[in-house]
Design an enzyme around this catalytic site. Structure first.
Site, PDB file in Angstrom:
ATOM      1  N   CYS A 137       0.829  -1.197   0.000  1.00 52.00           N
ATOM      2  CA  CYS A 137       0.000   0.000   0.000  1.00 52.00           C
ATOM      3  C   CYS A 137       0.866   1.250   0.000  1.00 52.00           C
ATOM      4  O   CYS A 137       1.360   1.684   1.046  1.00 52.00           O
ATOM      5  CB  CYS A 137      -0.932   0.000   1.215  1.00 52.00           C
ATOM      6  SG  CYS A 137      -1.974   1.469   1.309  1.00 52.00           S
ATOM      7  N   CYS A 140      -0.466   4.088   2.087  1.00 61.84           N
ATOM      8  CA  CYS A 140      -0.286   3.907   3.534  1.00 61.84           C
ATOM      9  C   CYS A 140       1.143   4.229   3.953  1.00 61.84           C
ATOM     10  O   CYS A 140       1.378   4.882   4.974  1.00 61.84           O
ATOM     11  CB  CYS A 140      -0.578   2.464   3.939  1.00 61.84           C
ATOM     12  SG  CYS A 140      -2.160   1.825   3.427  1.00 61.84           S
ATOM     13  N   ASP A 141       2.119   3.743   3.187  1.00 59.45           N
ATOM     14  CA  ASP A 141       3.510   3.747   3.637  1.00 59.45           C
ATOM     15  C   ASP A 141       4.447   4.625   2.827  1.00 59.45           C
ATOM     16  O   ASP A 141       5.628   4.746   3.164  1.00 59.45           O
ATOM     17  CB  ASP A 141       4.054   2.305   3.623  1.00 59.45           C
ATOM     18  CG  ASP A 141       3.229   1.378   4.497  1.00 59.45           C
ATOM     19  OD1 ASP A 141       2.729   1.847   5.539  1.00 59.45           O
ATOM     20  OD2 ASP A 141       3.070   0.198   4.143  1.00 59.45           O
TER      21      ASP A 141
END
Length: 325
Positions: A137, A140-141
């Protein structure tokens, strides 16, 4: 432990589940939504949403899902913070589900909106280095790799979108694909090829992720050329696996019919499964479109069909037998 009863039980809280809840609540079915491990679904890990109808400007995925949830609650939906671990569909309506909290949920109808999850490559080092340089992701990261060198593995829409997103954080993004052409939509490919921060490595597959999970994390990818068979090392700080998603249907194995990909089978053009009163909507049954707007549409369909199922059942029960005189 408690038992929660409703006319419409919904498992999953993405666009499909929440749309079903909105329509179900407005039909006075007092729906219960069990949110699961990822409340809000995949849109909660999506930043820019530019293709959902009704918004001229780009909106944020988490915000959109918060608004959907608030709307569902406003019209009478009950949201439950729980994850379903087993279901009983064999005895018909009411359908029974058990959460990992120990609570029991009973619904006269059941709407399955469990969505899909990211696929992994299944190669050495992938799980060991998860969260230590390997991710599925970018939204997300990606922040953790500001100014660093990153790679994206895949060739579809997901991979191209992830690569484009990562240019917000990195000036050195490489897309690694096993073929010599991409499967992504043409407009996304054009954006990718024009972007000065993105390079493409063609005809390469990841054989393993290398590094030390305890000291520094990922150091490089071991790549194999699909044409020559030659091996090479690609050094990077972060690698994002973006090869699509698998439907979250583990709960329903041997309980509902599925295709070879694990997607729930429904009557064509409807969200109806083979069990009367059980409906499937969103990415759990859609392996073709997989969009938030189509998920929401099938969620609406599931609620409308659930309402009709209940109305029909009630009518049949109320029929008075003909006189034998």
């Amino acid at each position: 432990m408690a038992t929660h009863k409703t006319r419409m039980l919904i498992i999953g809280s993405g666009p499909a589940g929440l749309s079903a809840a909105i329509y179900g609540a407005r039909a006075m079915m007092e729906p219960i939504v069990v949110q699961g491990l990822q409340p809000g679904g995949q849109l909660t890990i999506t930043t820019d949403v530019e293709n959902y109808p009704g918004f001229r400007d780009v909106v944020q995925g988490p915000w959109l899902m918060q608004e959907m949830q608030a709307q569902a609650e406003h019209v009478g939906t009950r949201m439950m913070w729980d994850t379903i671990v087993s279901v009983d569909l064999e005895n018909g309506s009411p359908f029974r589900a058990v959460g990992d909290s120990g609570d029991v949920y009973e619904g006269e109808t059941l709407v399955i909106a469990t969505g899909a999850q990211a696929r992994w490559l299944g190669v050495p080092g992938e799980m060991e280095l998860g969260g230590k340089g390997v991710s599925a992701c970018a939204t997300c990261d990606g922040f953790f790799y500001r100014g660093k060198k990153v790679a994206v593995i895949g060739g579809g829409n997901t991979a191209v979108e992830e690569a484009l997103y990562l240019t917000n954080h990195s000036d050195d993004v490489t897309l690694i694909h096993r073929r010599d052409s991409l499967r992504a939509e043409r407009i996304l490919q054009e954006r990718l090829f024009r972007h000065p921060k993105i390079k493409v490595l063609w005809n390469k597959v990841v054989e393993s992720f290398e590094g030390d999970p305890l000291a520094g994390g990922l150091t490089h990818l071991s790549l194999k050329d699909t044409v020559s068979g030659d091996m090479s090392a690609f050094h990077c700080d972060g690698a994002f696996v973006a090869i699509g998603h698998a439907p979250s249907t583990e709960l329903f194995k041997k309980k509902l019919a599925m295709d070879d990909g694990g997607y729930l089978l429904v009557e064509p053009g409807t969200p109806k499964t083979a069990i009367p009163g059980v409906f499937a909507c969103g990415d759990v049954m859609d392996h073709t479109y997989r969009q938030a707007v189509t998920a929401a549409g099938t969620g609406c369909m599931a609620a409308l069909d659930a309402e009709r199922f209940l109305a029909t059942s009630k009518f049949e029960k109320e029929q008075v037998p003909e006189s034998t005189w």
